[in-house]
Design an enzyme around this catalytic site. Sequence first.
Site, short mmCIF file in Angstrom:
data_model
loop_
_atom_site.label_atom_id
_atom_site.label_comp_id
_atom_site.label_asym_id
_atom_site.label_seq_id
_atom_site.Cartn_x
_atom_site.Cartn_y
_atom_site.Cartn_z
N GLU A 1 21.96 11.98 101.92
CA GLU A 1 23.00 12.29 102.91
C GLU A 1 24.17 11.35 102.62
O GLU A 1 24.00 10.34 101.94
CB GLU A 1 22.48 12.11 104.34
CG GLU A 1 21.92 10.74 104.68
CD GLU A 1 22.96 9.72 105.10
OE1 GLU A 1 24.06 10.14 105.53
OE2 GLU A 1 22.70 8.52 104.99
N SER B 1 21.15 4.44 106.30
CA SER B 1 22.42 4.00 105.74
C SER B 1 22.17 2.86 104.75
O SER B 1 21.40 3.03 103.81
CB SER B 1 23.38 3.60 106.86
OG SER B 1 24.70 3.46 106.39
N HIS C 1 24.35 10.63 109.33
CA HIS C 1 25.28 9.88 110.18
C HIS C 1 25.91 10.72 111.28
O HIS C 1 26.87 10.28 111.92
CB HIS C 1 26.39 9.27 109.32
CG HIS C 1 25.96 8.09 108.51
ND1 HIS C 1 25.21 8.20 107.37
CD2 HIS C 1 26.19 6.75 108.68
CE1 HIS C 1 24.98 7.01 106.86
NE2 HIS C 1 25.57 6.11 107.63
#
Length: 303
Positions: free
Chosen positions: A204, A111, A274
Amino acid sequence: MSVLIPPRLAPGDRVRVVSPASTPYREFVARGVEALTRWGLEVELGRHVFDSVGYLAGTDEDRLADLNDAFRDPGVRAVFATRGGKGAYRISDQLDFGAVRRDPKPLVGFSDITAVHLSLWKECGLVGVHGPFVNDESEGADGLRRVLMTTDDIVIKQDPKELSAGLTDGRRATGFLMGGNLNTVAHAVGGELSSLDGGILLIEDNLGTGLGMIDRQLTQLIKSGLLDGLRGIAVGQLNGFEDERVNGWSVLDVMRDRFDLLDVPVLGGLPIGHGRQPVTVPLGTVATIDPAAGTLTVAAGVR
């Protein structure tokens, strides 16, 4: 670039847990410490892990100090980020790169931590670990342990249930794997992101940032020139986009439109990102995408 591959972890090693971005939940961190301890590791927390300043885990100076202290301590053999969120991008250019070069050790995170991975790769060629902080003995935790404690290749199979599986197209391609969260990668243009010539771009995304934003991010990356010479794209989870449509276009239509400009193979449907129990993957080592077989094979991130 000279690639730095850190030594693998072994029982008895000391590891450090830090929060370079947002403040984690104490219960979540406690479960992670328990899991790492069961692996036989000696776990310690950075001084500012639970600090809170707005949406950050403490001041920039304190978060940076925890990260640099971990890289400078010769007894610490791996660094774990508790979570992403916001703020790692504020300190990623101020790391003690000299200490990293002298004593390479794996950083685990994803992230917002993508900014730190990109910076360490650009400045040091350090191989990183894209994955969440461990918090139990689930399949995801077992995968993280394999990445950190063995020198086996990592093979990730496409999940046809993942939204991004529909992007899969093209031939096999091989190159170094680098990337992570698309939003963070795109915002690293002009900063942490270096040329991906000869590489495989991993992306992603989470929480449906909007089709227009995906368009902007991919277009910015293409215009930057940093994707010139790219050999392929590996696409992980696209959470939150399942029902988003604009005049019939979905996130897959937007991505295909941009990917066509690059004319490279694409492997989608990878359970990286995630979602629940995402898999862990090394960043910086040689990887092969095989769209026909639906596999991403990545060389070990430790030696």
